[in-house]
Design an enzyme around this catalytic site. Structure first.
Site, PDB file in Angstrom:
ATOM      1  N   ARG A 178      -1.433  -1.950  -6.553  1.00  0.00           N
ATOM      2  CA  ARG A 178      -1.519  -3.167  -5.732  1.00  0.00           C
ATOM      3  C   ARG A 178      -2.239  -4.266  -6.508  1.00  0.00           C
ATOM      4  O   ARG A 178      -1.829  -5.428  -6.488  1.00  0.00           O
ATOM      5  CB  ARG A 178      -2.259  -2.825  -4.434  1.00  0.00           C
ATOM      6  CG  ARG A 178      -2.247  -3.899  -3.375  1.00  0.00           C
ATOM      7  CD  ARG A 178      -2.627  -3.280  -2.037  1.00  0.00           C
ATOM      8  NE  ARG A 178      -3.099  -4.237  -1.071  1.00  0.00           N
ATOM      9  CZ  ARG A 178      -2.339  -5.002  -0.316  1.00  0.00           C
ATOM     10  NH1 ARG A 178      -1.011  -4.938  -0.441  1.00  0.00           N
ATOM     11  NH2 ARG A 178      -2.852  -5.827   0.560  1.00  0.00           N
ATOM     12  N   LYS A 236      -1.753  -1.361   7.930  1.00  0.00           N
ATOM     13  CA  LYS A 236      -3.185  -1.611   8.084  1.00  0.00           C
ATOM     14  C   LYS A 236      -3.472  -2.902   8.840  1.00  0.00           C
ATOM     15  O   LYS A 236      -4.290  -2.923   9.765  1.00  0.00           O
ATOM     16  CB  LYS A 236      -3.866  -1.655   6.713  1.00  0.00           C
ATOM     17  CG  LYS A 236      -5.361  -1.845   6.791  1.00  0.00           C
ATOM     18  CD  LYS A 236      -5.996  -1.799   5.406  1.00  0.00           C
ATOM     19  CE  LYS A 236      -7.515  -1.976   5.502  1.00  0.00           C
ATOM     20  NZ  LYS A 236      -8.164  -1.905   4.165  1.00  0.00           N
ATOM     21  N   HIS A 280      -2.580 -10.949   2.304  1.00  0.00           N
ATOM     22  CA  HIS A 280      -3.989 -11.253   2.555  1.00  0.00           C
ATOM     23  C   HIS A 280      -4.125 -12.543   3.350  1.00  0.00           C
ATOM     24  O   HIS A 280      -3.382 -13.500   3.125  1.00  0.00           O
ATOM     25  CB  HIS A 280      -4.754 -11.401   1.241  1.00  0.00           C
ATOM     26  CG  HIS A 280      -4.981 -10.104   0.547  1.00  0.00           C
ATOM     27  ND1 HIS A 280      -5.148 -10.003  -0.819  1.00  0.00           N
ATOM     28  CD2 HIS A 280      -5.074  -8.827   1.019  1.00  0.00           C
ATOM     29  CE1 HIS A 280      -5.330  -8.731  -1.154  1.00  0.00           C
ATOM     30  NE2 HIS A 280      -5.284  -8.015  -0.063  1.00  0.00           N
ATOM     31  N   ARG A 321       0.829  -1.205   0.000  1.00  0.00           N
ATOM     32  CA  ARG A 321       0.000   0.000   0.000  1.00  0.00           C
ATOM     33  C   ARG A 321       0.863   1.255   0.000  1.00  0.00           C
ATOM     34  O   ARG A 321       2.047   1.227   0.358  1.00  0.00           O
ATOM     35  CB  ARG A 321      -0.917   0.004   1.227  1.00  0.00           C
ATOM     36  CG  ARG A 321      -1.884  -1.174   1.280  1.00  0.00           C
ATOM     37  CD  ARG A 321      -2.690  -1.154   2.569  1.00  0.00           C
ATOM     38  NE  ARG A 321      -3.619  -2.290   2.635  1.00  0.00           N
ATOM     39  CZ  ARG A 321      -3.307  -3.501   3.087  1.00  0.00           C
ATOM     40  NH1 ARG A 321      -2.060  -3.728   3.505  1.00  0.00           N
ATOM     41  NH2 ARG A 321      -4.194  -4.470   3.115  1.00  0.00           N
ATOM     42  N   HIS A 358      -3.164   3.421  -5.527  1.00  0.00           N
ATOM     43  CA  HIS A 358      -3.490   2.152  -4.871  1.00  0.00           C
ATOM     44  C   HIS A 358      -3.728   1.039  -5.885  1.00  0.00           C
ATOM     45  O   HIS A 358      -3.548  -0.158  -5.550  1.00  0.00           O
ATOM     46  CB  HIS A 358      -4.742   2.330  -3.999  1.00  0.00           C
ATOM     47  CG  HIS A 358      -5.084   1.110  -3.189  1.00  0.00           C
ATOM     48  ND1 HIS A 358      -4.402   0.753  -2.041  1.00  0.00           N
ATOM     49  CD2 HIS A 358      -6.024   0.149  -3.379  1.00  0.00           C
ATOM     50  CE1 HIS A 358      -4.915  -0.355  -1.555  1.00  0.00           C
ATOM     51  NE2 HIS A 358      -5.903  -0.738  -2.342  1.00  0.00           N
ATOM     52  N   TYR A 400      -8.462  -8.443  -6.018  1.00  0.00           N
ATOM     53  CA  TYR A 400      -7.388  -7.625  -6.583  1.00  0.00           C
ATOM     54  C   TYR A 400      -6.952  -8.148  -7.947  1.00  0.00           C
ATOM     55  O   TYR A 400      -6.526  -7.382  -8.807  1.00  0.00           O
ATOM     56  CB  TYR A 400      -6.188  -7.606  -5.617  1.00  0.00           C
ATOM     57  CG  TYR A 400      -6.329  -6.588  -4.517  1.00  0.00           C
ATOM     58  CD1 TYR A 400      -5.749  -5.325  -4.621  1.00  0.00           C
ATOM     59  CD2 TYR A 400      -7.049  -6.868  -3.367  1.00  0.00           C
ATOM     60  CE1 TYR A 400      -5.873  -4.385  -3.612  1.00  0.00           C
ATOM     61  CE2 TYR A 400      -7.186  -5.940  -2.356  1.00  0.00           C
ATOM     62  CZ  TYR A 400      -6.596  -4.707  -2.481  1.00  0.00           C
ATOM     63  OH  TYR A 400      -6.743  -3.771  -1.483  1.00  0.00           O
TER      64      TYR A 400
END
Length: 367
Positions: A326, A239, A346, A216, A323, A355
């Site tokens: 990603r 995050k 993830h 990110r 973003h 994604y």
């Protein structure tokens, strides 16, 4: 006014008292309907207490006038104001050890909820009230915000139930707003064109790191040289707190980039601990200092606009942001045989699949 005919399951209850069974939890709740005003009041799960209050209201019992007083049109101060619980919940949320950015976002949303429901008794914030609020956000085109608020409200009431502030969670039976993702995907060809238009060396390095590591914007900006050791770039995601060790030998053949070489290019004549940094003093930003997140987004947007103008492209109202690299990283690494789930940090393959979805932005080759 005569009370409505009783349902078979309410024959043993006094007039105007009704019961309802929650289909999910199996718990039975009682409500009282004022025969004059038609207002409905929740009386909780205790049957005997509900009967006592209903009888007191029906016969104006001066000894226990609790429900009678609640029916009076004069607005009484909330016994358990929602705003009071919000203050308690803020402390609970801060102690969860989440990322500072997540806490900051949640606190801003709690302020909005406090302004909306703060003076209302938490027991009077019904499913209909919540549904109307969330529906209003969705109608304003803020479906994503509606989903976020629903998730937060659900947790607010779960904690309130655990603390004894209320007996029910009115959010449980509401439906989450349907979100249509509008942002365009970033293709490899467009990435190359934006890269050509990147005027600042630090922006080129940031784009290279983003597409190679799939991290990110916040994590790219916070990368420092000491994070590279033993042949790996060590990343603790801001995050999720996921701890990743990304091999510096990882490369993308489609772009001719290798992580170790890109990290070496990040070193210039300016002494800095940050991989992505100012190479000269600009306004209040000193040479060697890290790049602000807004600056990264702004400069990427400018380069994207120049690339689109040069190519005569219309990227629509929601062009790809920084973003989106990603997602591009996930697709490029998957195409070259690497597992993007581990790279992106993830916990579930389902999130990685989101994604990897190009949303129709790329051609599909059929042999």
């Amino acid at each position: 006014m005569a009370p409505r005919p009783r349902n078979p399951g309410s024959k043993d209850l006094p007039p105007n008292l009704y019961k309802k069974k929650d289909s999910r939890s199996g718990v039975t709740y009682f409500t009282y309907r004022d025969p004059v005003s038609g207002r409905v009041f929740g009386l909780g799960k205790d049957k005997e207490a509900a009967i006592r209050e209903a009888m007191a209201a029906n016969f104006a019992d001066t000894v226990r006038p609790t429900l009678t007083e609640r029916i009076i049109e004069t607005k009484q101060p909330a016994a358990r104001p929602f705003g009071g619980w919000i203050e308690e919940y803020r402390l609970i949320y801060k102690e969860r050890g989440l990322a500072a950015s997540s806490v900051r976002t949640a606190l801003m949303r709690l302020t909005r909820l406090d302004a909306e429901f703060g003076k209302t008794d938490i027991r009077d914030v019904s499913t209909m009230v919540i549904a109307n609020y969330l529906g209003g956000l969705a109608k304003e085109g803020k479906a994503q915000m509606a989903r976020a608020m629903r998730s937060l409200l659900r947790d607010v009431f779960m904690e309130a139930m655990a603390a004894g502030w209320t007996d029910v969670n009115p959010v449980e039976v509401t439906k989450a707003a349907r979100v249509t993702i509008k942002r365009e995907r970033l293709t490899l060809d467009l990435w190359k064109e934006i890269y050509k238009e990147a005027k600042q060396p630090w922006l080129k390095r940031a784009m290279e790191l983003a597409v190679l590591t799939g991290q990110r914007r916040e994590d790219i900006a916070s990368m420092v040289f000491k994070d590279e050791h033993d042949g790996y770039l060590h990343v603790v995601q801001s995050k999720t707190k996921a701890r990743l060790r990304i091999s510096t030998s990882i490369r993308l053949a489609s772009l001719g980039l290798e992580l170790g070489a890109v990290i070496k290019q990040c070193r210039d004549r300016v002494l800095s601990q940050h991989l992505v940094h100012h190479s000269r003093t600009v306004s209040r930003a000193k040479a060697g200092s890290p790049i602000m997140l807004d600056t990264i987004s702004k400069e990427f947007s400018s380069a994207r606009k120049r690339a689109a103008a040069r190519l005569g492209l219309d990227l629509g109202k929601t062009p790809p942001t920084f973003h989106e690299m990603r997602s591009l990283a996930a697709r490029l690494h998957a195409a070259e045989g690497r597992d993007p789930q581990m790279l992106l940090g993830h916990r579930s393959a389902r999130m990685t699949d989101l994604y990897r979805d190009s949303r129709g932005a790329e051609w599909i080759d059929v042999a």
